[in-house]
Design an enzyme around this catalytic site. Structure first.
Site, PDB file in Angstrom:
ATOM      1  N   HIS A 112       5.226   4.291  -6.796  1.00  7.76           N
ATOM      2  CA  HIS A 112       4.299   4.288  -8.254  1.00  7.76           C
ATOM      3  C   HIS A 112       2.873   3.202  -8.044  1.00  7.76           C
ATOM      4  O   HIS A 112       1.792   3.594  -8.140  1.00  7.76           O
ATOM      5  CB  HIS A 112       5.070   4.146  -9.837  1.00  7.76           C
ATOM      6  CG  HIS A 112       3.665   4.556 -10.335  1.00  7.76           C
ATOM      7  ND1 HIS A 112       3.760   5.317 -11.387  1.00  7.76           N
ATOM      8  CD2 HIS A 112       2.732   3.225 -11.577  1.00  7.76           C
ATOM      9  CE1 HIS A 112       2.831   4.710 -12.154  1.00  7.76           C
ATOM     10  NE2 HIS A 112       2.578   3.655 -12.145  1.00  7.76           N
ATOM     11  N   GLU A 113       3.380   2.141  -7.509  1.00  9.02           N
ATOM     12  CA  GLU A 113       2.958   1.149  -7.403  1.00  9.02           C
ATOM     13  C   GLU A 113       2.350   1.283  -6.606  1.00  9.02           C
ATOM     14  O   GLU A 113       0.624   0.943  -6.146  1.00  9.02           O
ATOM     15  CB  GLU A 113       3.182  -0.187  -7.591  1.00  9.02           C
ATOM     16  CG  GLU A 113       3.923  -0.480  -8.449  1.00  9.02           C
ATOM     17  CD  GLU A 113       2.768  -0.640  -9.888  1.00  9.02           C
ATOM     18  OE1 GLU A 113       2.696  -1.291 -10.093  1.00  9.02           O
ATOM     19  OE2 GLU A 113       3.764  -0.143 -11.126  1.00  9.02           O
ATOM     20  N   HIS A 144      -1.303   2.656  -6.600  1.00  8.99           N
ATOM     21  CA  HIS A 144      -2.412   2.002  -7.530  1.00  8.99           C
ATOM     22  C   HIS A 144      -3.080   1.558  -6.514  1.00  8.99           C
ATOM     23  O   HIS A 144      -4.238   0.945  -6.549  1.00  8.99           O
ATOM     24  CB  HIS A 144      -1.714   0.792  -8.685  1.00  8.99           C
ATOM     25  CG  HIS A 144      -1.179   1.523  -9.850  1.00  8.99           C
ATOM     26  ND1 HIS A 144      -1.880   2.667 -10.495  1.00  8.99           N
ATOM     27  CD2 HIS A 144      -0.091   1.778 -10.653  1.00  8.99           C
ATOM     28  CE1 HIS A 144      -1.194   2.731 -11.541  1.00  8.99           C
ATOM     29  NE2 HIS A 144      -0.029   2.653 -11.819  1.00  8.99           N
TER      30      HIS A 144
END
Length: 445
Positions: free
Chosen positions: A19-20, A23
């Site tokens: 998920h990170e 980003h």
């Protein structure tokens, strides 16, 4: 316990870090300075700085990770740095960076499902048992041995796919057309008339309530005891037991009980051996069980054989399955959340780390295919949850950006943002408390 803990840490660490990474990649593409990308939380164990000035860190608590961007320029920063910081980026770029995290989780689910389709999975064939009288399946004419071939016009190759297609219709109710193939190969259409069902973890399986269940596994003779009653009667390893006494197609449990009550008495058997039906008669030998009862034993390991199919797709079909299954599960998750809000679905379905860890360990024990499927489901849940318009989550930031766009590029006043963050924090903390309460309620129930 060790396997459960390891599977849980690996799952959560992998999915949150991925998920990170979403980003990070989009922020890097937008030119936003990245201060640190950490795998794990807490004290940093190892660190390395790359040519862009980003510190890559391995931290002590392996439950996820985080990416720290430069939001505001320090006083001594040059003009290029001031233009590059996150808060100075155009609205569309900021939104893209925020949305990239949940999007990464959804992409990961697509990749996992596509890989499973390409690799191929062994799944139970959708061979149905005789439904109980009065159930929707019985009223639709489902018979013992029918194979479920399609649900609502969508072909299904296995029981796993059938359950997937039936999940939402079973919860919402309504008429569901199905295609069945009988034991003699005849294909016919039928309609399941389903009533809406409440959904809670402790409710009965909605498939069973609808009268849909897999046919019981066939008893198959495994290893034989030399000189035992089974060997002397002519039973061979691999024989499929079709009848025992007056029982036709007995389950494993029913066959074992029949053998036990026939101690010292001839028991007629019909077995399937290499495609031929063979009649035998075995006399179980009396033995004393642990509870002192006299039971019959035939000296054979009886195994359960359930028909399975190998579900394998080509590259394009696998990718399409990954996209479609991820989209279907995402929409299903959102609908379930909406039904929780209006009270149609129990809040007991909100689960936390204890339940996730339990399922991580359970699927890891079954095998890699099950564990990967579990990872895909949790990845979808993380992606969808983070897109909810709740401040403190990615969706909350996107909501603020939408309001900013509607205000002609003027952000919300700081007081309104702070109030939103506090409300969002309250909602997130409330959900966490509810999830933990449900976890421990299940654990000690």
């Amino acid at each position: 316990m060790l396997l459960t803990l390891s599977a849980f840490i690996l799952a959560l660490g992998l999915l949150v870090t991925f998920h990170e990474l979403g980003h990070y990649l989009v922020a890097r593409r937008a030119g936003v300075p990245i201060v640190r990308f950490s795998v794990g939380f807490g004290p940093v164990l190892l660190r390395r700085r790359d040519r862009h000035g980003t510190e890559w860190a391995l931290s002590a608590i392996p439950l996820g990770g985080y990416v720290k961007m430069l939001d505001e320029a320090p006083p001594e920063a040059d003009e290029a740095t001031r233009r590059a910081v996150f808060n100075a980026q155009p609205l569309a770029r900021r939104a893209a960076v925020v949305a990239a995290g949940p999007a990464a989780n959804l992409v990961l689910a697509v990749v996992i499902y596509a890989f499973l389709g390409l690799w191929g999975t062994q799944e139970p064939a959708a061979v149905l048992a005789a439904p109980p009288a009065g159930t929707p399946a019985a009223l639709a004419g489902v018979q013992d041995g029918d194979v479920l071939r399609a649900v609502a016009g969508e072909p299904v190759a296995s029981w796993t796919q059938a359950r997937w297609r039936l999940a939402e219709p079973l919860s919402l109710g309504g008429d569901v057309p199905v295609t069945l193939e009988s034991a003699d190969g005849a294909v016919r259409d039928a309609t399941l008339k389903l009533a809406p069902q409440a959904v809670a973890p402790d409710d009965p399986d909605p498939l069973l309530a609808a009268g849909l269940a897999l046919r019981a596994p066939v008893p198959v003779a495994g290893e034989l005891v030399p000189g035992g009653a089974a060997e002397q009667a002519g039973l061979r390893a691999g024989d499929r037991i079709l009848a025992a006494g007056g029982l036709q197609r007995p389950s494993v449990e029913a066959f074992v009980r029949t053998v036990q009550v026939h101690a010292g008495q001839p028991l007629p058997l019909v077995v399937l051996r290499q495609g031929d039906r063979v009649s035998l008669s075995v006399t179980p030998r009396p033995e004393t069980a642990e509870d002192g009862r006299t039971v019959g034993r035939i000296g054979a390991l009886i195994q359960a054989e359930r028909p399975e199919v190998l579900v394998r797709l080509g590259p394009l079909d696998s990718l399409w399955q990954g996209v479609r299954r991820t989209a279907d599960m995402s929409l299903f998750t959102l609908r379930m959340m909406g039904r929780m809000v209006v009270g149609d679905v129990s809040w007991k379905n909100v689960t936390g780390p204890v339940t996730i860890a339990e399922y991580a360990g359970r699927t890891a024990r079954i095998g890699l295919e099950s564990y990967l499927g579990f990872l895909a489901l949790i990845s979808i849940s993380i992606g969808v949850l983070n897109l909810l318009p709740i401040p403190m989550l990615d969706g909350g930031h996107l909501l603020f950006y939408l309001i900013e766009a509607l205000r002609g590029g003027r952000p919300l006043p700081e007081r309104a943002r702070d109030l939103g963050q506090r409300l969002g924090l309250g909602v997130v903390l409330g959900l966490m408390v509810l999830a933990l309460f449900n976890d421990f309620a299940r654990l000690f129930s």
